[in-house]
Design a protein around this motif. Sequence first.
Motif, short mmCIF file in Angstrom:
data_model
loop_
_atom_site.label_atom_id
_atom_site.label_comp_id
_atom_site.label_asym_id
_atom_site.label_seq_id
_atom_site.Cartn_x
_atom_site.Cartn_y
_atom_site.Cartn_z
N SER A 167 10.50 -85.57 28.54
CA SER A 167 9.95 -85.22 27.14
C SER A 167 10.80 -83.89 26.86
O SER A 167 11.28 -85.01 25.52
N ASN A 168 11.61 -83.33 27.17
CA ASN A 168 12.51 -82.41 26.43
C ASN A 168 13.33 -83.88 25.89
O ASN A 168 13.68 -83.52 24.36
N TRP A 169 13.79 -84.73 25.54
CA TRP A 169 14.65 -85.78 25.26
C TRP A 169 14.09 -86.83 23.86
O TRP A 169 14.21 -86.89 23.33
N GLY A 170 12.57 -87.23 24.12
CA GLY A 170 11.79 -87.80 23.35
C GLY A 170 11.50 -86.10 22.27
O GLY A 170 11.70 -87.46 21.42
N LEU A 171 11.85 -85.41 22.62
CA LEU A 171 11.71 -84.24 21.28
C LEU A 171 12.43 -84.21 20.32
O LEU A 171 12.52 -84.46 19.33
N ILE A 216 8.70 -91.87 21.56
CA ILE A 216 7.03 -92.98 22.47
C ILE A 216 7.85 -93.28 23.32
O ILE A 216 6.56 -92.35 24.76
N LYS A 217 8.69 -93.66 23.68
CA LYS A 217 9.20 -94.19 24.73
C LYS A 217 9.59 -94.07 26.26
O LYS A 217 9.25 -93.32 27.36
N LEU A 218 10.32 -92.29 25.79
CA LEU A 218 10.85 -91.65 26.48
C LEU A 218 8.84 -90.59 26.97
O LEU A 218 8.92 -89.98 28.43
N TYR A 219 8.68 -89.95 26.12
CA TYR A 219 7.34 -89.19 26.25
C TYR A 219 6.41 -90.17 27.11
O TYR A 219 6.46 -89.57 27.86
N GLU A 220 6.62 -91.54 26.93
CA GLU A 220 5.38 -92.30 27.83
C GLU A 220 5.70 -92.18 29.33
O GLU A 220 5.47 -92.27 30.11
N THR A 221 7.33 -92.41 29.51
CA THR A 221 8.31 -92.59 30.81
C THR A 221 7.46 -91.13 31.72
O THR A 221 7.64 -90.39 32.64
N ALA A 222 7.91 -90.13 30.81
CA ALA A 222 7.50 -88.50 31.23
C ALA A 222 6.01 -88.63 31.42
O ALA A 222 6.27 -87.51 32.54
N LEU A 223 5.30 -88.52 30.60
CA LEU A 223 4.34 -88.76 31.34
C LEU A 223 3.79 -89.39 32.22
O LEU A 223 2.60 -88.65 33.75
#
Length: 375
Positions: free
Chosen positions: A207-211, A223-230
């Motif tokens: 999530s933080n890498w997505g940020l 967006i891809k990183l956030y979706e994986t983080a979820l």
Amino acid sequence: MKQRYFLPEASILNLNPRLKSGLLSWDCAILASRQGGKSQFLTACLLILAVALSPLGASAADITQQLHRPLDRSTLRDSRDQADSLLNIGEQQYQLGYADKTLDSCLQALEIYHSLGDYKAQGMTYDLLAKAYIQLDRLQEGEDALRRRLAIARDTKDFQSQIFALNNISTVLLQKGEFVPAGKTVQEALEIAQNVQNIAGQGLSLSNWGLVNARVGNYSKAIKLYETALSFRRQSGDVIGETNTLNNLGDAYLAMGNYDDTIGTYGAALRIAKTTSDRTNYVRAIDGLVTAHSSVGRNERAFDLLEQRLAMARDSQNLREEFGVFMAYANIYEKLNNYLTARNFYERALVLARTLEDSKQEVFLVDKLTRLPKR
């Protein structure tokens, strides 16, 4: 939208002056219930009074100075209980928004823990110390405390603490605008989390890498990183973390102009935050929805949400949030060419900017009102 720090859900509060008078009695009652006995109760109260009245002025240099200050034997006697009490008081002060006093309490506790060689307690103290520095917007000193916390976690091979310390350091670097170091730091955290199969750590790090990617405009990757983080946050049962990541995902969709996914994602965050009484993420979701709905002309829905935000701001007596609501109202009415109503809200925002002594916003609003058509 600005990401709040710590992990990174913490909010910054100002101490309500009317709470000050109740601070000592509340602390004493809590300590008395834990320790028992009139003598220990009196000792606890005197300790709290000493903390409340002690001088401030803590800085990053104070950490090193305090750690190398020798303690005599009388001070070391019962020192662990004293340090634990100081740390407990510091946590209460932080929760009340009294971050400057938290620094004082933490530095005293840290001095004792260092003399005892208690690395675990030192790590906990550095965590709280960092949060207090960051709440006071002293980012460099907060980073310094977090790096000391990371060193302890590495020395003791505490991988979970390493993961969270690295994520916190990355968040601070991001706030300082140091995007490349922030990215490298959070990727190091992710690598450790993957190696030890720490599900919660992987969710947080992704999530933080997505940020980090979102902050440099790489929204597709974010967006891809956030979706994986979820996926990881749901596996670990981290509901607050899930809500925070949903809000981050909503921010990314909004930046790309994908309003349908923006509204759906913020809506999901809003529902979870309401269920869990997560005020920070609830507010973030409403703010995002207001922007998204107004961007596609759904102004009635935006006004309904703003009415909720204004009620929340007033209930909590949060002038900064109330200021933000007035600005949002003004922006929407200005876009609708309803300059008279927009002017009214800009003027109300100006009054609050002066009350908050926010000179930057005051200058902006004076210029705005000068340029705004009068009809």
